[in-house]
Design a protein around this motif. Structure first.
Motif, PDB file in Angstrom:
ATOM      1  N   MET A   1       0.843  -1.188   0.000  1.00  0.00           N
ATOM      2  CA  MET A   1       0.000   0.000   0.000  1.00  0.00           C
ATOM      3  C   MET A   1       0.884   1.246   0.000  1.00  0.00           C
ATOM      4  SD  MET A   1      -2.979   1.086   2.698  1.00  0.00           S
ATOM      5  CE  MET A   1      -3.775  -0.497   2.485  1.00  0.00           C
ATOM      6  N   THR A   2       0.556   2.214  -0.876  1.00  0.00           N
ATOM      7  CA  THR A   2       1.330   3.442  -1.004  1.00  0.00           C
ATOM      8  C   THR A   2       0.466   4.637  -0.632  1.00  0.00           C
ATOM      9  OG1 THR A   2       2.587   2.468  -2.821  1.00  0.00           O
ATOM     10  CG2 THR A   2       2.660   4.861  -2.612  1.00  0.00           C
ATOM     11  N   THR A   3       1.034   5.573   0.109  1.00  0.00           N
ATOM     12  CA  THR A   3       0.333   6.803   0.435  1.00  0.00           C
ATOM     13  C   THR A   3       0.811   7.915  -0.493  1.00  0.00           C
ATOM     14  OG1 THR A   3       0.090   6.173   2.754  1.00  0.00           O
ATOM     15  CG2 THR A   3      -0.171   8.498   2.215  1.00  0.00           C
ATOM     16  N   LEU A   4      -0.129   8.600  -1.116  1.00  0.00           N
ATOM     17  CA  LEU A   4       0.189   9.652  -2.077  1.00  0.00           C
ATOM     18  C   LEU A   4      -0.522  10.937  -1.676  1.00  0.00           C
ATOM     19  CD1 LEU A   4       1.313  10.624  -4.878  1.00  0.00           C
ATOM     20  CD2 LEU A   4      -0.885   9.870  -5.837  1.00  0.00           C
ATOM     21  N   ALA A   5       0.222  12.016  -1.588  1.00  0.00           N
ATOM     22  CA  ALA A   5      -0.351  13.345  -1.393  1.00  0.00           C
ATOM     23  C   ALA A   5      -0.289  14.079  -2.726  1.00  0.00           C
ATOM     24  CB  ALA A   5       0.406  14.114  -0.317  1.00  0.00           C
ATOM     25  N   THR A   6      -1.420  14.556  -3.203  1.00  0.00           N
ATOM     26  CA  THR A   6      -1.474  15.168  -4.528  1.00  0.00           C
ATOM     27  C   THR A   6      -2.611  16.166  -4.617  1.00  0.00           C
ATOM     28  OG1 THR A   6      -1.672  14.688  -6.903  1.00  0.00           O
ATOM     29  CG2 THR A   6      -2.937  13.295  -5.404  1.00  0.00           C
ATOM     30  N   ASP A   7      -2.464  17.159  -5.499  1.00  0.00           N
ATOM     31  CA  ASP A   7      -3.576  18.053  -5.805  1.00  0.00           C
ATOM     32  C   ASP A   7      -4.663  17.260  -6.518  1.00  0.00           C
ATOM     33  OD1 ASP A   7      -2.201  20.286  -4.800  1.00  0.00           O
ATOM     34  OD2 ASP A   7      -1.174  20.583  -6.715  1.00  0.00           O
ATOM     35  N   ALA A   8      -5.929  17.590  -6.210  1.00  0.00           N
ATOM     36  CA  ALA A   8      -7.030  16.810  -6.781  1.00  0.00           C
ATOM     37  C   ALA A   8      -8.277  17.668  -6.928  1.00  0.00           C
ATOM     38  CB  ALA A   8      -7.333  15.595  -5.901  1.00  0.00           C
ATOM     39  N   ILE A   9      -9.114  17.290  -7.865  1.00  0.00           N
ATOM     40  CA  ILE A   9     -10.422  17.921  -8.076  1.00  0.00           C
ATOM     41  C   ILE A   9     -11.469  16.819  -8.130  1.00  0.00           C
ATOM     42  CG2 ILE A   9     -11.836  19.408  -9.554  1.00  0.00           C
ATOM     43  CD1 ILE A   9      -9.252  20.532 -10.733  1.00  0.00           C
ATOM     44  N   VAL A  10     -12.586  17.018  -7.431  1.00  0.00           N
ATOM     45  CA  VAL A  10     -13.675  16.040  -7.413  1.00  0.00           C
ATOM     46  C   VAL A  10     -14.508  16.192  -8.683  1.00  0.00           C
ATOM     47  CG1 VAL A  10     -15.705  15.206  -6.179  1.00  0.00           C
ATOM     48  CG2 VAL A  10     -13.752  16.106  -4.887  1.00  0.00           C
ATOM     49  N   LEU A  11     -14.598  15.128  -9.476  1.00  0.00           N
ATOM     50  CA  LEU A  11     -15.357  15.169 -10.728  1.00  0.00           C
ATOM     51  C   LEU A  11     -16.647  14.364 -10.678  1.00  0.00           C
ATOM     52  CD1 LEU A  11     -12.555  14.923 -13.448  1.00  0.00           C
ATOM     53  CD2 LEU A  11     -13.521  16.947 -12.330  1.00  0.00           C
ATOM     54  N   HIS A  12     -16.783  13.473  -9.697  1.00  0.00           N
ATOM     55  CA  HIS A  12     -18.013  12.673  -9.585  1.00  0.00           C
ATOM     56  C   HIS A  12     -18.146  12.198  -8.152  1.00  0.00           C
ATOM     57  CE1 HIS A  12     -20.658   9.073 -10.087  1.00  0.00           C
ATOM     58  NE2 HIS A  12     -21.246   9.872 -10.962  1.00  0.00           N
ATOM     59  N   VAL A  13     -19.391  12.185  -7.679  1.00  0.00           N
ATOM     60  CA  VAL A  13     -19.690  11.757  -6.304  1.00  0.00           C
ATOM     61  C   VAL A  13     -20.844  10.771  -6.353  1.00  0.00           C
ATOM     62  CG1 VAL A  13     -20.384  12.479  -3.989  1.00  0.00           C
ATOM     63  CG2 VAL A  13     -18.967  13.999  -5.389  1.00  0.00           C
ATOM     64  N   ALA A  14     -20.704   9.644  -5.644  1.00  0.00           N
ATOM     65  CA  ALA A  14     -21.775   8.649  -5.556  1.00  0.00           C
ATOM     66  C   ALA A  14     -21.851   8.112  -4.132  1.00  0.00           C
ATOM     67  CB  ALA A  14     -21.530   7.510  -6.539  1.00  0.00           C
ATOM     68  N   ASP A  15     -23.065   7.946  -3.625  1.00  0.00           N
ATOM     69  CA  ASP A  15     -23.243   7.352  -2.298  1.00  0.00           C
ATOM     70  C   ASP A  15     -22.836   5.886  -2.321  1.00  0.00           C
ATOM     71  OD1 ASP A  15     -24.215   9.743  -1.363  1.00  0.00           O
ATOM     72  OD2 ASP A  15     -26.324   9.186  -1.558  1.00  0.00           O
ATOM     73  N   GLN A  58      -5.844  19.544  -1.643  1.00  0.00           N
ATOM     74  CA  GLN A  58      -4.772  18.578  -1.443  1.00  0.00           C
ATOM     75  C   GLN A  58      -5.362  17.304  -0.857  1.00  0.00           C
ATOM     76  OE1 GLN A  58      -0.686  17.229  -1.261  1.00  0.00           O
ATOM     77  NE2 GLN A  58      -1.625  18.965  -2.322  1.00  0.00           N
ATOM     78  N   ALA A  59      -5.244  16.220  -1.603  1.00  0.00           N
ATOM     79  CA  ALA A  59      -5.799  14.933  -1.182  1.00  0.00           C
ATOM     80  C   ALA A  59      -4.681  13.997  -0.762  1.00  0.00           C
ATOM     81  CB  ALA A  59      -6.602  14.306  -2.307  1.00  0.00           C
ATOM     82  N   GLN A  60      -4.964  13.197   0.249  1.00  0.00           N
ATOM     83  CA  GLN A  60      -4.048  12.125   0.643  1.00  0.00           C
ATOM     84  C   GLN A  60      -4.751  10.809   0.378  1.00  0.00           C
ATOM     85  OE1 GLN A  60      -2.694  12.234   4.701  1.00  0.00           O
ATOM     86  NE2 GLN A  60      -1.066  10.751   4.345  1.00  0.00           N
ATOM     87  N   LEU A  61      -4.138   9.982  -0.475  1.00  0.00           N
ATOM     88  CA  LEU A  61      -4.748   8.734  -0.910  1.00  0.00           C
ATOM     89  C   LEU A  61      -3.903   7.548  -0.464  1.00  0.00           C
ATOM     90  CD1 LEU A  61      -5.333   9.699  -4.673  1.00  0.00           C
ATOM     91  CD2 LEU A  61      -6.738  10.344  -2.704  1.00  0.00           C
ATOM     92  N   GLN A  62      -4.580   6.471  -0.118  1.00  0.00           N
ATOM     93  CA  GLN A  62      -3.912   5.183   0.076  1.00  0.00           C
ATOM     94  C   GLN A  62      -4.188   4.346  -1.163  1.00  0.00           C
ATOM     95  OE1 GLN A  62      -5.213   3.377   3.746  1.00  0.00           O
ATOM     96  NE2 GLN A  62      -3.678   4.477   4.959  1.00  0.00           N
ATOM     97  N   LEU A  63      -3.138   4.107  -1.941  1.00  0.00           N
ATOM     98  CA  LEU A  63      -3.270   3.381  -3.192  1.00  0.00           C
ATOM     99  C   LEU A  63      -2.928   1.919  -2.981  1.00  0.00           C
ATOM    100  CD1 LEU A  63      -1.533   5.941  -5.565  1.00  0.00           C
ATOM    101  CD2 LEU A  63      -3.959   5.778  -4.990  1.00  0.00           C
ATOM    102  N   LYS A  64      -3.813   1.048  -3.435  1.00  0.00           N
ATOM    103  CA  LYS A  64      -3.625  -0.389  -3.276  1.00  0.00           C
ATOM    104  C   LYS A  64      -3.330  -1.008  -4.637  1.00  0.00           C
ATOM    105  CE  LYS A  64      -7.115  -0.154   0.369  1.00  0.00           C
ATOM    106  NZ  LYS A  64      -8.476  -0.568   0.781  1.00  0.00           N
ATOM    107  N   PRO A  65      -2.150  -1.579  -4.839  1.00  0.00           N
ATOM    108  CA  PRO A  65      -1.800  -2.165  -6.137  1.00  0.00           C
ATOM    109  C   PRO A  65      -2.830  -3.198  -6.589  1.00  0.00           C
ATOM    110  CG  PRO A  65       0.110  -2.078  -4.688  1.00  0.00           C
ATOM    111  CD  PRO A  65      -1.076  -1.710  -3.845  1.00  0.00           C
ATOM    112  N   GLY A  66      -3.196  -3.116  -7.860  1.00  0.00           N
ATOM    113  CA  GLY A  66      -4.131  -4.084  -8.418  1.00  0.00           C
ATOM    114  C   GLY A  66      -5.583  -3.807  -8.106  1.00  0.00           C
TER     115      GLY A  66
END
Length: 249
Positions: A1-15, A58-66
């Protein structure tokens, strides 16, 4: 698992389930990503305005390979782009831009696309009247160019001969731009592009936003939709684009 901090824009939201939301983000460093915002529906304290459509920060994401769905750890909003929700033309235009980006951009770094979108949403949030359509069309043509489909406007897309900028030319989507009279005979169809329409396309590709009359906006929306149909990775309809074109062009 990798943690990534990056600029981000929300383009779609779903419950999602009873308390969470799935967001689709365009990011500067990882392209388009789908993320799970756990607890976003049950409490606004954790993410606040970050789960609002078109929020930027600024978003912080936990990226899971695959995996196709990752985890949103935090999102610090710097721009809410609230003006997009205050006018139906702006909202429809922004929704069309977001839809095309989600279809064209993949999971790789896209800093130029991100900068284009960020600037376009800033301008679009303050756009008055017909400038909303011109702003959105410019943003979309820039995105098309950044992902590798920039149309040829000043020379024949087939034989590369220079074309007179003061003359109408045939614009053919499959050829990737304008054609000389000789080459146009081998590409049935297409659209005749007057000099002023070609100038408008140049302005957009140079990150300028020219004023646009309603009838010209509709013609340019049709031209772009037909061009996109040649290069989208599947045949699914662009529903937000069609709504924008039909009701708010």
């Amino acid at each position: 698992m990798t943690t990534l901090a990056t600029d981000a824009i929300v383009l779609h939201v779903a419950d999602y389930l009873e308390s969470s939301r799935i967001l689709r983000l365009v990011t500067r460093d990882a392209g388009v990503q789908s993320v799970l915002a756990r607890g976003a529906r049950s409490s606004r304290k954790r993410f606040g305005a970050a789960v609002d459509l078109f929020a930027e920060g600024q978003a912080q994401l936990q990226l899971k390979p695959g995996r196709d769905l990752h985890t949103l750890v935090s999102f610090d909003v710097t721009r809410a782009h609230a003006g997009l929700a205050l006018d139906l033309r702006r909202f429809a235009a922004a929704s069309a831009v977001a839809e095309v980006v989600l279809r064209l951009v993949h999971e790789e770094a896209a800093p130029a696309v991100y900068e284009c979108l960020s600037g376009a949403f800033d301008r679009l949030a303050a756009a008055e009247g017909g400038m909303a359509a011109s702003t959105a069309l410019g943003a979309l043509w820039q995105v098309v160019a950044e992902v590798g489909f920039r149309p040829t406007l000043d020379q024949c897309a087939e034989c590369h001969v220079a074309l007179d900028p003061g003359q109408p030319v045939r614009f053919h989507h499959r050829a990737g731009g304008v054609l000389c009279d000789r080459c146009a005979r081998h590409y049935p169809g297409g659209r005749l592009l007057p000099p002023d329409a070609r100038d408008t396309l140049r302005h957009w590709l140079d990150n300028q936003v020219p004023p646009l009359a309603d009838n010209a906006a509709r013609a340019h929306q049709r031209l772009l939709r037909e061009f996109l149909a040649q290069y989208l990775p599947d045949n699914r309809p662009l529903r937000a684009f069609q709504s924008w074109e039909g009701d708010f062009g």
